[in-house]
Write an enzyme that holds these catalytic residues in place. Structure first.
Site, short mmCIF file in Angstrom:
data_model
loop_
_atom_site.label_atom_id
_atom_site.label_comp_id
_atom_site.label_asym_id
_atom_site.label_seq_id
_atom_site.Cartn_x
_atom_site.Cartn_y
_atom_site.Cartn_z
N ARG A 52 0.86 -1.18 0.00
CA ARG A 52 0.00 0.00 0.00
C ARG A 52 0.90 1.23 0.00
O ARG A 52 2.11 1.12 0.08
CB ARG A 52 -1.00 0.00 1.17
CG ARG A 52 -0.63 -0.69 2.40
CD ARG A 52 0.11 0.07 3.48
NE ARG A 52 -0.05 1.49 3.47
CZ ARG A 52 0.96 2.34 3.55
NH1 ARG A 52 2.22 1.92 3.64
NH2 ARG A 52 0.78 3.64 3.55
N GLY A 53 0.25 2.40 -0.11
CA GLY A 53 1.03 3.62 -0.29
C GLY A 53 1.15 3.84 -1.79
O GLY A 53 1.51 2.91 -2.54
N ALA A 54 0.83 5.06 -2.24
CA ALA A 54 0.68 5.31 -3.68
C ALA A 54 1.87 4.84 -4.53
O ALA A 54 1.67 4.07 -5.49
CB ALA A 54 0.38 6.79 -3.89
N ARG A 87 -7.45 -0.64 -6.84
CA ARG A 87 -7.77 0.47 -5.92
C ARG A 87 -8.01 1.73 -6.76
O ARG A 87 -7.34 1.91 -7.77
CB ARG A 87 -6.66 0.70 -4.89
CG ARG A 87 -6.54 -0.44 -3.87
CD ARG A 87 -5.62 -0.10 -2.73
NE ARG A 87 -6.22 0.81 -1.77
CZ ARG A 87 -5.55 1.37 -0.76
NH1 ARG A 87 -4.27 1.10 -0.59
NH2 ARG A 87 -6.16 2.19 0.08
N GLN A 201 -2.13 2.73 10.03
CA GLN A 201 -0.85 2.74 9.29
C GLN A 201 0.20 3.60 10.00
O GLN A 201 1.39 3.36 9.89
CB GLN A 201 -1.05 3.28 7.86
CG GLN A 201 -1.80 2.36 6.92
CD GLN A 201 -3.28 2.67 6.88
OE1 GLN A 201 -3.86 3.12 7.87
NE2 GLN A 201 -3.92 2.43 5.75
N ASP A 242 -1.92 10.72 -2.36
CA ASP A 242 -2.29 9.64 -3.28
C ASP A 242 -2.61 10.16 -4.67
O ASP A 242 -2.50 9.44 -5.65
CB ASP A 242 -3.49 8.86 -2.73
CG ASP A 242 -3.04 8.01 -1.57
OD1 ASP A 242 -2.93 8.54 -0.45
OD2 ASP A 242 -2.76 6.82 -1.80
N ASN A 252 -5.22 12.42 0.29
CA ASN A 252 -4.35 11.55 1.09
C ASN A 252 -5.24 10.82 2.09
O ASN A 252 -6.47 11.00 2.13
CB ASN A 252 -3.27 12.37 1.81
CG ASN A 252 -2.18 11.49 2.40
OD1 ASN A 252 -1.65 10.62 1.71
ND2 ASN A 252 -1.87 11.66 3.67
#
Ligand code: MRU
Length: 361
Positions: A52-54, A87, A201, A242, A252
């Site tokens: 995860r995380g852009a 996503r 997170q 994001d 975000n």
């Protein structure tokens, strides 16, 4: 800087190799690695937030395209399009897939070389963001040290939200990059990590990676941020993004917008750190950014035991995973080519024209 994990890596040759990633849903309790050998396994890993995380999502999807080519060159586009449905919010996903579709001739070897390039470029962009952001911290530290105000807590405090760190990128993170560089320069500062409801997170990932790197980090619940600001413990806020629209509005993790409003009230500078691959010049402002909705379990029983009334009683949930911070609340956007400041459409365009990547057309 050596961290005790590898966020994601390609293992083996282009024609038979696979993507290995650390399962972030298990951190910080377990360091378990997942081997993704099919497109569906990559899709699932992105969907359930194992990766995860852009930027990391984009890199994973790029490697996923290589796996798609291994499975079937004829079905390459179909596999790539399937990965793009995993996503909706982080534009890096679509950007990376778009880049992979342009590779010619479309062989597993060429595709892997390009995916590795995307991965390496992301690492370089993190380093550049770190160097630019470090100068801001350095400047603040100089002011803090000069202050005679007794309510000014020693050193400087940096608040961050979610995880925009090494676990979210191919390098030292975006929001965390200035912190890692400042730490390398022996600058005195401490980080407050919002725990980041509902999936934590901030506490599970950001506090883990910063503490492992020897950085002074304090976890707070999201609803403590205003009080911590009022106590003068926060000198600046840095988060990742994001997706950033052409006017600088930035999506975000849910809760980022709250922080920007609070920062405005408390007169604290609010920064977004993001590489060019996070900009979406196709959309004029943040109202066009699709906001991912997550399942109600993330609110009612995020980590096992239920913390909401039984479903039969009829209490509903609403779980948007992201929010949009309007450009006017952002002091500056820290990119690999320097700061966008002030955050206006003209400045976004001027800086993007200088960026390494051509933003999506
Ligand atoms: O739902 P997540 O964990 O993928 O959300 C991640 C974030 O919101 C990050 O802050 C953002 O992607 C920037 S990562 C460098």
């Amino acid at each position: 800087m050596k961290l005790p994990f590898t966020t994601l890596e390609w293992i083996g040759p282009a024609t038979t190799g696979h993507l290995r990633l650390i399962d972030q849903t298990k951190l910080p309790n377990e360091s378990t690695y997942i081997d993704c050998k099919t497109v569906q396994e990559v899709w699932d890993a992105i969907k359930r937030l194992s990766v995860r995380g852009a930027p990391a999502i984009g890199i994973a999807a790029a490697y996923g395209c290589v796996i798609g080519a291994q499975q079937s060159l004829a079905a390459f586009e179909q596999n790539a399009d399937h990965l793009a449905t995993s996503r909706p919010t982080a534009v890096n996903l679509f950007w990376a897939i778009d880049q992979m579709k342009k590779v010619e001739p479309r062989t597993p070897e060429n595709l892997l070389a390009h995916a590795v390039q995307i991965h390496n470029d992301d690492r370089d962009m993190c380093n550049a963001i770190g160097n630019h952001g470090f100068k801001i911290i350095e400047q603040l530290a100089a002011t803090a040290n000069a202050s005679t105000d007794p309510s000014n807590h020693s050193g400087i405090g940096i608040l961050t939200h979610c995880n925009a760190g090494a676990l979210a990128t191919g390098g030292i993170g975006t929001a965390t990059a200035p912190m890692y560089v400042a730490h390398q320069h022996d600058l005195k500062f401490n980080v407050f990590a919002d725990e980041t409801r509902p999936l934590l997170q901030g506490s599970r990932l950001t506090a883990y990676e910063l503490a492992a790197a020897g950085i002074d980090v304090t976890i707070i619940c999201d609803d403590m941020a205003a009080q911590v600001m009022r106590e003068n413990r926060i000198s600046m806020i840095i988060t990742g993004a994001d997706r950033i629209a052409a006017n600088g509005d930035a999506a975000n993790k849910i809760g980022t917008y709250n922080l920007a409003v609070l920062a405005n009230y408390h007169n604290i500078p609010f920064y977004i750190a993001a590489p060019s691959s996070t900009f979406d010049m196709n959309i004029p402002d943040g109202s066009h950014i699709p906001i991912e909705q997550r399942g109600s379990d993330e609110i009612t029983q995020g980590f096992g035991s239920r913390t909401a009334p039984p479903d039969e009683l009829g209490a509903k949930t609403y779980c948007p995973a992201f929010d949009v911070t309007p450009a006017e609340l952002i002091t500056a956007i820290i990119t690999e080519r320097g700061l966008i400041n002030p955050v206006t459409p003209a400045q976004v365009l001027a800086t993007l024209n200088n960026l390494r990547f051509t933003p999506p057309a």
